[in-house]
Motif scaffolding. Structure first.
Motif, PDB file in Angstrom:
ATOM      1  N   LEU A 141     -38.108   2.842 -37.440  1.00 37.54           N
ATOM      2  CA  LEU A 141     -39.692   2.918 -37.071  1.00 37.54           C
ATOM      3  C   LEU A 141     -39.918   3.285 -35.609  1.00 37.54           C
ATOM      4  O   LEU A 141     -40.963   3.899 -35.301  1.00 37.54           O
ATOM      5  CB  LEU A 141     -40.161   1.607 -37.428  1.00 37.54           C
ATOM      6  CG  LEU A 141     -40.381   1.034 -39.020  1.00 37.54           C
ATOM      7  CD1 LEU A 141     -40.525  -0.103 -39.275  1.00 37.54           C
ATOM      8  CD2 LEU A 141     -41.409   2.212 -39.483  1.00 37.54           C
ATOM      9  N   SER A 142     -39.127   2.608 -34.560  1.00 34.38           N
ATOM     10  CA  SER A 142     -39.422   2.719 -33.353  1.00 34.38           C
ATOM     11  C   SER A 142     -38.880   4.455 -32.849  1.00 34.38           C
ATOM     12  O   SER A 142     -39.684   4.902 -32.192  1.00 34.38           O
ATOM     13  CB  SER A 142     -38.489   2.126 -32.434  1.00 34.38           C
ATOM     14  OG  SER A 142     -37.012   2.280 -32.765  1.00 34.38           O
ATOM     15  N   GLN A 143     -38.228   5.153 -33.866  1.00 38.23           N
ATOM     16  CA  GLN A 143     -37.968   6.478 -33.615  1.00 38.23           C
ATOM     17  C   GLN A 143     -39.250   7.402 -33.939  1.00 38.23           C
ATOM     18  O   GLN A 143     -39.291   8.564 -33.487  1.00 38.23           O
ATOM     19  CB  GLN A 143     -36.586   6.867 -34.212  1.00 38.23           C
ATOM     20  CG  GLN A 143     -35.336   6.460 -33.729  1.00 38.23           C
ATOM     21  CD  GLN A 143     -34.179   6.794 -34.816  1.00 38.23           C
ATOM     22  OE1 GLN A 143     -34.320   6.978 -35.926  1.00 38.23           O
ATOM     23  NE2 GLN A 143     -33.064   7.008 -33.964  1.00 38.23           N
ATOM     24  N   VAL A 159     -42.353  -1.796 -31.951  1.00 36.62           N
ATOM     25  CA  VAL A 159     -41.649  -2.847 -32.873  1.00 36.62           C
ATOM     26  C   VAL A 159     -41.274  -4.223 -32.104  1.00 36.62           C
ATOM     27  O   VAL A 159     -40.582  -4.185 -30.937  1.00 36.62           O
ATOM     28  CB  VAL A 159     -40.167  -2.322 -33.286  1.00 36.62           C
ATOM     29  CG1 VAL A 159     -39.584  -3.324 -33.964  1.00 36.62           C
ATOM     30  CG2 VAL A 159     -40.331  -0.900 -34.203  1.00 36.62           C
ATOM     31  N   TRP A 160     -41.619  -5.118 -32.857  1.00 35.00           N
ATOM     32  CA  TRP A 160     -41.357  -6.722 -32.456  1.00 35.00           C
ATOM     33  C   TRP A 160     -40.278  -6.873 -33.178  1.00 35.00           C
ATOM     34  O   TRP A 160     -40.259  -6.925 -34.437  1.00 35.00           O
ATOM     35  CB  TRP A 160     -42.386  -7.535 -32.579  1.00 35.00           C
ATOM     36  CG  TRP A 160     -43.649  -7.380 -31.826  1.00 35.00           C
ATOM     37  CD1 TRP A 160     -44.831  -6.552 -32.165  1.00 35.00           C
ATOM     38  CD2 TRP A 160     -43.978  -7.930 -30.526  1.00 35.00           C
ATOM     39  NE1 TRP A 160     -45.690  -6.815 -30.930  1.00 35.00           N
ATOM     40  CE2 TRP A 160     -45.243  -7.571 -30.020  1.00 35.00           C
ATOM     41  CE3 TRP A 160     -42.963  -8.939 -29.731  1.00 35.00           C
ATOM     42  CZ2 TRP A 160     -45.683  -7.935 -28.689  1.00 35.00           C
ATOM     43  CZ3 TRP A 160     -43.739  -9.354 -28.639  1.00 35.00           C
ATOM     44  CH2 TRP A 160     -44.795  -8.990 -28.019  1.00 35.00           C
ATOM     45  N   LEU A 161     -39.014  -6.904 -32.722  1.00 29.73           N
ATOM     46  CA  LEU A 161     -37.739  -7.306 -33.169  1.00 29.73           C
ATOM     47  C   LEU A 161     -37.813  -8.848 -33.288  1.00 29.73           C
ATOM     48  O   LEU A 161     -37.153  -9.436 -32.211  1.00 29.73           O
ATOM     49  CB  LEU A 161     -36.469  -6.341 -32.552  1.00 29.73           C
ATOM     50  CG  LEU A 161     -35.283  -6.649 -33.188  1.00 29.73           C
ATOM     51  CD1 LEU A 161     -34.387  -5.345 -32.707  1.00 29.73           C
ATOM     52  CD2 LEU A 161     -34.455  -7.948 -32.905  1.00 29.73           C
ATOM     53  N   LEU A 202     -32.175  -0.854 -28.152  1.00 27.68           N
ATOM     54  CA  LEU A 202     -32.991   0.041 -28.817  1.00 27.68           C
ATOM     55  C   LEU A 202     -33.896   0.666 -27.455  1.00 27.68           C
ATOM     56  O   LEU A 202     -34.362   1.858 -27.607  1.00 27.68           O
ATOM     57  CB  LEU A 202     -33.817  -0.641 -29.865  1.00 27.68           C
ATOM     58  CG  LEU A 202     -33.139  -0.812 -31.151  1.00 27.68           C
ATOM     59  CD1 LEU A 202     -34.074  -1.389 -32.165  1.00 27.68           C
ATOM     60  CD2 LEU A 202     -32.372   0.426 -31.684  1.00 27.68           C
ATOM     61  N   ARG A 203     -34.362  -0.182 -26.724  1.00 27.47           N
ATOM     62  CA  ARG A 203     -34.883   0.056 -25.562  1.00 27.47           C
ATOM     63  C   ARG A 203     -34.215   1.229 -24.599  1.00 27.47           C
ATOM     64  O   ARG A 203     -34.665   2.277 -24.082  1.00 27.47           O
ATOM     65  CB  ARG A 203     -35.247  -1.050 -24.656  1.00 27.47           C
ATOM     66  CG  ARG A 203     -36.322  -1.761 -25.087  1.00 27.47           C
ATOM     67  CD  ARG A 203     -36.906  -2.727 -24.026  1.00 27.47           C
ATOM     68  NE  ARG A 203     -35.954  -3.816 -23.706  1.00 27.47           N
ATOM     69  CZ  ARG A 203     -36.112  -4.852 -24.267  1.00 27.47           C
ATOM     70  NH1 ARG A 203     -36.561  -5.406 -25.021  1.00 27.47           N
ATOM     71  NH2 ARG A 203     -34.921  -5.877 -23.544  1.00 27.47           N
ATOM     72  N   VAL A 215     -39.342  -1.455 -27.946  1.00 25.36           N
ATOM     73  CA  VAL A 215     -39.129  -2.400 -28.768  1.00 25.36           C
ATOM     74  C   VAL A 215     -38.998  -3.733 -27.813  1.00 25.36           C
ATOM     75  O   VAL A 215     -38.666  -3.777 -26.929  1.00 25.36           O
ATOM     76  CB  VAL A 215     -37.496  -2.338 -29.693  1.00 25.36           C
ATOM     77  CG1 VAL A 215     -37.064  -3.470 -30.222  1.00 25.36           C
ATOM     78  CG2 VAL A 215     -37.464  -1.029 -30.306  1.00 25.36           C
ATOM     79  N   ARG A 216     -39.482  -5.004 -28.476  1.00 24.93           N
ATOM     80  CA  ARG A 216     -39.662  -6.135 -27.847  1.00 24.93           C
ATOM     81  C   ARG A 216     -38.943  -7.297 -28.626  1.00 24.93           C
ATOM     82  O   ARG A 216     -39.234  -7.327 -29.827  1.00 24.93           O
ATOM     83  CB  ARG A 216     -41.041  -6.546 -27.587  1.00 24.93           C
ATOM     84  CG  ARG A 216     -41.959  -5.701 -26.800  1.00 24.93           C
ATOM     85  CD  ARG A 216     -43.275  -5.966 -26.481  1.00 24.93           C
ATOM     86  NE  ARG A 216     -44.237  -4.914 -26.029  1.00 24.93           N
ATOM     87  CZ  ARG A 216     -45.335  -5.127 -25.627  1.00 24.93           C
ATOM     88  NH1 ARG A 216     -46.114  -6.288 -25.906  1.00 24.93           N
ATOM     89  NH2 ARG A 216     -46.095  -3.914 -25.204  1.00 24.93           N
ATOM     90  N   TYR A 217     -38.371  -8.054 -27.990  1.00 24.92           N
ATOM     91  CA  TYR A 217     -37.724  -9.176 -28.788  1.00 24.92           C
ATOM     92  C   TYR A 217     -38.827 -10.242 -29.007  1.00 24.92           C
ATOM     93  O   TYR A 217     -39.544 -10.528 -28.188  1.00 24.92           O
ATOM     94  CB  TYR A 217     -36.433  -9.750 -28.097  1.00 24.92           C
ATOM     95  CG  TYR A 217     -36.277 -11.390 -28.284  1.00 24.92           C
ATOM     96  CD1 TYR A 217     -35.826 -11.402 -30.055  1.00 24.92           C
ATOM     97  CD2 TYR A 217     -36.109 -12.370 -28.014  1.00 24.92           C
ATOM     98  CE1 TYR A 217     -35.448 -12.638 -30.471  1.00 24.92           C
ATOM     99  CE2 TYR A 217     -36.262 -13.717 -28.291  1.00 24.92           C
ATOM    100  CZ  TYR A 217     -35.480 -13.713 -29.606  1.00 24.92           C
ATOM    101  OH  TYR A 217     -35.187 -15.223 -30.090  1.00 24.92           O
TER     102      TYR A 217
END
Length: 239
Positions: free
Chosen positions: A22-24, A29-31, A46-47, A53-55
């Motif tokens: 999804l980030s691609q 994205v909130w992981l 992923l960053r 992407v955030r945790y």
């Protein structure tokens, strides 16, 4: 259009690969993960690939952590386009007569009540989006049509807690889809298939990269996409 996505249980396996795909596609994205160290490491990986992407600290069985997670997404993004309820546990692999109430209760607390708890917390954010989407990660082992068919490969896999909990998740999908239709929110269940993960002892027909595809497809449907359905990569599944 860039969408904001929350994925629970996303620090490894299918959840992590869903976050990657999804980030691609350019989505934020909130992981979500319950272990901060593992969750932040997964988000950082992923960053480093160049993705947004955030945790997100979240434990689906903890009311307070779920509430705080929803508050954080609301404070930083003001809405949520896609919620993917991926977190789940298999429970024991004892036979149905030996699994016991306590073990089944533990499976339900994560797979069923965790899915519902997270959905309730994030529905206000989904309502604030132009068109919200919920994807509940289920399994072919939740299909009564397959479980009762002696010709099905799933017929002999009789896991009382896991199978019935995911069937209950499918029930949540149907009920929430009906209730949220007036708000333009679509809700579907996804079967990633028999995947090589910790769940399966790394046996299966394919890896997380392929398993994530149906979740990503359902997460990115438009206003004409399906709702109240159960799907794998090949199409609709029998409930």
């Amino acid at each position: 259009m860039t969408k904001t996505v929350v994925i629970t249980g996303a620090n490894k396996s299918i959840g992590f690969e869903t976050a990657r795909q999804l980030s691609q596609l350019g989505h934020r994205v909130w992981l979500g993960a319950r272990d901060p160290k593992r969750g932040e490491a997964a988000a950082q990986a992923l960053r480093e690939e160049g993705h947004d992407v955030r945790y997100l600290d979240i434990d689906v069985v903890d009311d307070d952590r779920v509430r705080v997670a929803a508050e954080r997404v609301m404070a930083e993004d003001g809405k949520l386009d896609v919620l993917i309820n991926n977190a789940g546990i298999p429970g024991t692999y004892d036979g149905p007569l030996d699994e016991g109430v306590d073990n089944v209760r533990k499976v339900y607390d994560t797979n069923v009540f965790g899915t519902l708890r997270v959905s309730y917390a994030f529905i206000p954010l989904l309502k604030a989006a132009e068109q919200g989407v919920i994807v509940n990660v289920s399994t072919g082992l939740a299909s009564f049509g397959w479980l009762t068919d002696p010709e099905s490969r799933y017929f002999g896999t009789n896991l009382l807690g896991y199978n019935s909990s995911k069937a209950a998740v499918n029930g949540l999908t149907v009920s929430l889809a009906k209730a949220l239709e007036p708000y333009g929110i679509k809700v579907n269940s996804a079967d990633p298939g028999w995947t090589k993960t910790d769940f399966t002892g790394h046996t299966g027909n394919h890896g997380p990269e392929d398993a994530a595809k149906i979740i990503v497809r359902l997460a990115t449907i438009d206003k004409d996409g399906p709702t109240m359905g159960f799907f794998n990569e090949a199409g609709s599944l029998p409930w």
